[in-house]
Write a protein that holds these residues in place. Structure first.
Motif, PDB file in Angstrom:
ATOM      1  N   ILE A  73      -2.534  15.269   2.591  1.00  9.58           N
ATOM      2  CA  ILE A  73      -1.340  15.287   2.543  1.00  9.58           C
ATOM      3  C   ILE A  73      -0.166  15.366   1.482  1.00  9.58           C
ATOM      4  N   GLY A  74      -1.104  15.582   0.243  1.00 10.04           N
ATOM      5  CA  GLY A  74      -0.460  15.750  -0.898  1.00 10.04           C
ATOM      6  C   GLY A  74       0.466  16.843  -1.166  1.00 10.04           C
ATOM      7  N   ASP A  75       1.670  16.750  -1.967  1.00  7.60           N
ATOM      8  CA  ASP A  75       2.869  17.644  -1.959  1.00  7.60           C
ATOM      9  C   ASP A  75       3.752  17.591  -1.074  1.00  7.60           C
ATOM     10  N   ASN A  76       3.959  16.249  -0.420  1.00 10.64           N
ATOM     11  CA  ASN A  76       4.543  16.039   0.622  1.00 10.64           C
ATOM     12  C   ASN A  76       5.417  14.789   0.519  1.00 10.64           C
ATOM     13  N   SER A  77       6.612  14.750   0.874  1.00 10.18           N
ATOM     14  CA  SER A  77       7.453  13.350   1.166  1.00 10.18           C
ATOM     15  C   SER A  77       7.021  12.558   2.304  1.00 10.18           C
ATOM     16  N   ILE A  78       6.700  11.364   2.478  1.00  9.43           N
ATOM     17  CA  ILE A  78       6.075  10.462   3.354  1.00  9.43           C
ATOM     18  C   ILE A  78       6.874   9.455   3.599  1.00  9.43           C
ATOM     19  N   THR A  79       6.981   8.739   4.635  1.00 10.21           N
ATOM     20  CA  THR A  79       7.666   7.507   4.882  1.00 10.21           C
ATOM     21  C   THR A  79       6.300   6.614   5.359  1.00 10.21           C
ATOM     22  N   VAL A  80       5.975   5.847   4.379  1.00  9.65           N
ATOM     23  CA  VAL A  80       4.884   4.597   4.954  1.00  9.65           C
ATOM     24  C   VAL A  80       5.434   3.678   5.813  1.00  9.65           C
ATOM     25  N   LEU A  81       4.915   3.468   7.025  1.00  7.16           N
ATOM     26  CA  LEU A  81       5.659   2.540   7.846  1.00  7.16           C
ATOM     27  C   LEU A  81       4.506   1.476   7.787  1.00  7.16           C
ATOM     28  N   CYS A  82       4.671   0.187   7.068  1.00  7.50           N
ATOM     29  CA  CYS A  82       3.923  -0.838   7.042  1.00  7.50           C
ATOM     30  C   CYS A  82       3.958  -1.887   8.315  1.00  7.50           C
ATOM     31  N   VAL A  83       2.819  -2.284   8.895  1.00 11.64           N
ATOM     32  CA  VAL A  83       2.952  -2.946  10.243  1.00 11.64           C
ATOM     33  C   VAL A  83       2.629  -4.475   9.528  1.00 11.64           C
ATOM     34  N   LEU A  84       3.762  -5.406   9.487  1.00  6.71           N
ATOM     35  CA  LEU A  84       3.612  -6.612   9.229  1.00  6.71           C
ATOM     36  C   LEU A  84       2.973  -7.689  10.180  1.00  6.71           C
ATOM     37  N   LYS A  85       2.309  -8.757   9.754  1.00  7.36           N
ATOM     38  CA  LYS A  85       2.336  -9.100   8.567  1.00  7.36           C
ATOM     39  C   LYS A  85       1.024  -8.987   7.941  1.00  7.36           C
ATOM     40  N   GLY A  86       0.198  -8.640   8.807  1.00  2.00           N
ATOM     41  CA  GLY A  86      -1.330  -8.535   8.383  1.00  2.00           C
ATOM     42  C   GLY A  86      -1.353  -7.192   7.544  1.00  2.00           C
ATOM     43  N   GLY A  87      -0.926  -6.187   7.550  1.00  2.00           N
ATOM     44  CA  GLY A  87      -1.051  -5.028   6.839  1.00  2.00           C
ATOM     45  C   GLY A  87      -0.347  -4.801   5.609  1.00  2.00           C
ATOM     46  N   TYR A  88       0.161  -6.037   5.170  1.00  2.00           N
ATOM     47  CA  TYR A  88       1.039  -6.008   3.912  1.00  2.00           C
ATOM     48  C   TYR A  88       0.053  -5.847   2.558  1.00  2.00           C
ATOM     49  N   ARG A  89      -1.080  -6.350   2.649  1.00  2.00           N
ATOM     50  CA  ARG A  89      -1.937  -6.215   1.530  1.00  2.00           C
ATOM     51  C   ARG A  89      -2.591  -4.924   1.497  1.00  2.00           C
ATOM     52  N   PHE A  90      -3.142  -4.614   2.523  1.00  2.00           N
ATOM     53  CA  PHE A  90      -3.795  -3.181   2.707  1.00  2.00           C
ATOM     54  C   PHE A  90      -2.776  -2.192   2.385  1.00  2.00           C
ATOM     55  N   CYS A  91      -1.628  -2.042   2.770  1.00  2.00           N
ATOM     56  CA  CYS A  91      -0.591  -1.482   2.419  1.00  2.00           C
ATOM     57  C   CYS A  91       0.111  -1.205   1.166  1.00  2.00           C
ATOM     58  N   THR A  92      -0.041  -2.433   0.259  1.00  2.00           N
ATOM     59  CA  THR A  92       0.192  -2.604  -1.154  1.00  2.00           C
ATOM     60  C   THR A  92      -0.684  -1.705  -1.941  1.00  2.00           C
ATOM     61  N   ASP A  93      -1.971  -2.113  -1.597  1.00  7.01           N
ATOM     62  CA  ASP A  93      -3.309  -1.658  -2.631  1.00  7.01           C
ATOM     63  C   ASP A  93      -3.369  -0.272  -1.989  1.00  7.01           C
ATOM     64  N   LEU A  94      -3.077   0.376  -1.034  1.00 10.32           N
ATOM     65  CA  LEU A  94      -3.276   1.654  -0.569  1.00 10.32           C
ATOM     66  C   LEU A  94      -2.169   2.367  -1.294  1.00 10.32           C
ATOM     67  N   VAL A  95      -0.821   1.969  -1.287  1.00  7.26           N
ATOM     68  CA  VAL A  95       0.113   2.999  -1.772  1.00  7.26           C
ATOM     69  C   VAL A  95      -0.060   2.971  -3.281  1.00  7.26           C
ATOM     70  N   GLU A  96      -0.551   1.693  -3.876  1.00  9.04           N
ATOM     71  CA  GLU A  96      -0.613   1.717  -5.349  1.00  9.04           C
ATOM     72  C   GLU A  96      -1.636   2.800  -5.721  1.00  9.04           C
ATOM     73  N   HIS A  97      -2.858   2.816  -5.001  1.00  6.85           N
ATOM     74  CA  HIS A  97      -3.821   3.625  -5.335  1.00  6.85           C
ATOM     75  C   HIS A  97      -3.545   5.088  -5.188  1.00  6.85           C
TER      76      HIS A  97
END
Length: 226
Positions: free
Chosen positions: A65-89
């Motif tokens: 899905i490169g070359d797209n604008s996306i909204t990342v919908l992070c499911v808290l609270k358990g997903g915040y570490r995974f989301c943070t690392d995934l978005v950073e990568h």
């Protein structure tokens, strides 16, 4: 761990499969908070393996899905570490690629657990007005999928607002008799049906501060039950 993990190259994004026979690593091998050691059975997935796997998921998402604008919908609270690392990568890959993903991140909470049991009730808490997702590309980032009922209920709610595209990335997918065969688009690890904590996954708000994903023992469940 190698003899207890498999990954089919034909199933991009479907995860490393941790076999039922995997008993984890001895706690003495890793640095762990002293106040948790007596409440844990083993280190199930070490932090370094988690991070490496997330980097591969980020690469798969970029290719899809490169070359797209996306909204990342992070499911808290358990997903915040995974989301943070995934978005950073993903950001790091975007900087060094001809393709680019423009991302904005929003947060919601789903409440469906009591102690270590999933319930039938789903509550969606927080987040912006979901109607703003209309016509948008959405990437839902979840910590763990068990029966699949919770994520399917969320997707049904999102569908009301007619997003352009919805993809789901889950760090963990559990194998269980209750699983309704739902599979996310991107899976970090497929694991046995065991209750895991750490890497922001909790048991009644405890154990989120563990770096590794661990198995909680019966003493820990009793100690922190509500």
């Amino acid at each position: 761990m190698d003899n207890n993990v498999s990954r089919s190259p034909s199933l991009k994004g479907q995860g490393m499969v941790i076999q039922d026979s995997w008993t984890g690593y001895n706690l003495d091998v890793f640095m762990l908070p002293n106040h948790y050691c007596e409440d844990l059975e083993c280190v199930f997935i070490p932090h370094g393996i988690i991070v490496d796997r997330i980097e591969r998921l980020a690469s798969d998402i970029m290719k899809d899905i490169g070359d797209n604008s996306i909204t990342v919908l992070c499911v808290l609270k358990g997903g915040y570490r995974f989301c943070t690392d995934l978005v950073e990568h993903i950001k790091n890959l975007s900087r060094n690629s001809e393709r680019f993903i423009s991302m904005r991140v929003d947060f919601i909470r789903l409440r469906s657990y009591c102690n270590d049991k999933s319930t039938e009730d789903l509550q969606i808490i927080g987040g912006e007005d979901l109607s703003k997702l209309s016509g948008k590309n959405v990437l839902v980032v979840e910590d763990v999928i068990g029966t699949g009922r919770t994520i399917k209920a969320l997707l049904d709610q999102l569908e009301i607002y007619k997003p352009k595209m919805v993809k789901v990335a889950s760090l963990l997918v559990k194998r269980s008799e209750d699983n309704n065969k739902y599979r996310p688009d991107y899976t970090g690890f497929e694991i046995p049906n065991r209750f895991v904590v750490g890497y922001a996954l909790d048991y009644n708000e405890h154990f989120r501060d563990l770096q590794h994903i661990c198995i909680i023992n019966e003493k820990g469940k009793e100690k922190y039950k509500v």
